[in-house]
Design an enzyme around this catalytic site. Structure first.
Site, short mmCIF file in Angstrom:
data_model
loop_
_atom_site.label_atom_id
_atom_site.label_comp_id
_atom_site.label_asym_id
_atom_site.label_seq_id
_atom_site.Cartn_x
_atom_site.Cartn_y
_atom_site.Cartn_z
CG HIS A 3 -8.55 -2.98 -2.86
ND1 HIS A 3 -9.43 -2.17 -3.53
CD2 HIS A 3 -8.31 -2.36 -1.68
CE1 HIS A 3 -9.70 -1.11 -2.79
NE2 HIS A 3 -9.04 -1.21 -1.65
CG ASN B 167 -12.42 -0.43 3.30
OD1 ASN B 167 -12.86 -0.77 4.39
ND2 ASN B 167 -11.24 0.14 3.15
CG HIS C 29 -6.92 -2.83 2.74
ND1 HIS C 29 -6.16 -1.70 2.61
CD2 HIS C 29 -8.10 -2.58 2.12
CE1 HIS C 29 -6.86 -0.78 1.94
NE2 HIS C 29 -8.04 -1.29 1.64
CD GLU D 101 -7.78 6.33 -1.24
OE1 GLU D 101 -6.81 6.62 -1.96
OE2 GLU D 101 -7.68 6.03 -0.04
CG ASP E 100 -2.07 0.99 1.08
OD1 ASP E 100 -3.22 0.54 0.96
OD2 ASP E 100 -1.81 2.20 1.08
CB ILE E 101 0.81 4.22 -2.21
CG1 ILE E 101 1.89 5.12 -2.80
CG2 ILE E 101 -0.45 5.01 -1.88
CD1 ILE E 101 1.49 5.73 -4.14
P1 5GP Z 1 -9.70 1.45 -0.07
O1 5GP Z 1 -10.03 2.56 0.86
O2 5GP Z 1 -10.22 1.69 -1.47
O3 5GP Z 1 -10.12 0.11 0.48
O4 5GP Z 1 -8.13 1.39 -0.13
C1 5GP Z 1 -7.38 1.84 -1.19
C2 5GP Z 1 -5.92 1.76 -0.77
O5 5GP Z 1 -5.11 1.93 -1.92
C3 5GP Z 1 -5.52 2.85 0.24
O6 5GP Z 1 -5.02 2.24 1.42
C4 5GP Z 1 -4.44 3.65 -0.52
O7 5GP Z 1 -3.39 4.04 0.33
C5 5GP Z 1 -3.98 2.67 -1.58
N1 5GP Z 1 -3.53 3.29 -2.83
C6 5GP Z 1 -4.08 4.34 -3.48
N2 5GP Z 1 -3.42 4.60 -4.63
C7 5GP Z 1 -2.41 3.69 -4.70
C8 5GP Z 1 -1.37 3.46 -5.65
O8 5GP Z 1 -1.23 4.13 -6.67
N3 5GP Z 1 -0.51 2.44 -5.38
C9 5GP Z 1 -0.63 1.66 -4.25
N4 5GP Z 1 0.27 0.70 -4.08
N5 5GP Z 1 -1.60 1.85 -3.33
C10 5GP Z 1 -2.48 2.85 -3.56
#
Ligand code: 5GP
Ligand code: ZN
Length: 115
Positions: A102, A89, A104, A97, A32-33
């Site tokens: 996906h 999520n 985590h 987001e 995760d970034i």
């Molecule tokens: P969500 O809230 O959609 O479940 O989580 C999305 C996750 O993707 C977040 O934890 C965010 O930090 C991560 N993320 C967003 N953009 C990128 C990216 O370009 N590369 C990577 N490796 N992670 C990302």
């Protein structure tokens, strides 16, 4: 299938992505970034599915594979015995987001109670 304007599809479609932890014909795993734990990986299906809302009986094999890969990644990181959390999520209230399904995987510290 990939979709334009999807950051995860861009990662999946990039043959020289800087840091895929793992990839096979069905999933990719990246760090995760913006990590929320010392180990924070994302298990992402290659196929674009917007969220769990698009998952039905036909997606049972890929959902199962995501969990099997998650456990394999946790084992490689030495987190199986100490413990880890898988989070998925779904939708606005969860804080989803990225609209590409996906999982985590978070580990490496005592995780607080969910809420
Ligand atoms: P969500 O809230 O959609 O479940 O989580 C999305 C996750 O993707 C977040 O934890 C965010 O930090 C991560 N993320 C967003 N953009 C990128 C990216 O370009 N590369 C990577 N490796 N992670 C990302
Ligand atoms: Zn996508």
């Amino acid at each position: 299938m990939t979709t334009r304007d999807c950051v995860f599809c861009d990662i999946i479609g990039d043959p020289v992505h800087p840091a895929p932890i793992y990839r096979d014909d069905r999933v990719i795993v990246v760090k995760d970034i913006n990590p929320k734990a010392p180990i924070h990986l994302l298990i992402i299906p290659n196929m674009h599915l917007g969220s769990l809302a698009y998952v039905g009986p036909g997606q049972v094999p890929i959902m199962g594979h995501m969990f099997v890969v998650a456990e394999e990644m946790a084992r490689r990181e030495g987190a199986t015995l100490s413990g880890y959390r898988l989070t998925l999520n779904q939708g606005q209230d969860s804080g989803q987001e990225i609209e590409h399904l996906h999982l985590h995987l978070m580990a490496g510290r005592k995780l607080s109670a969910m809420g």
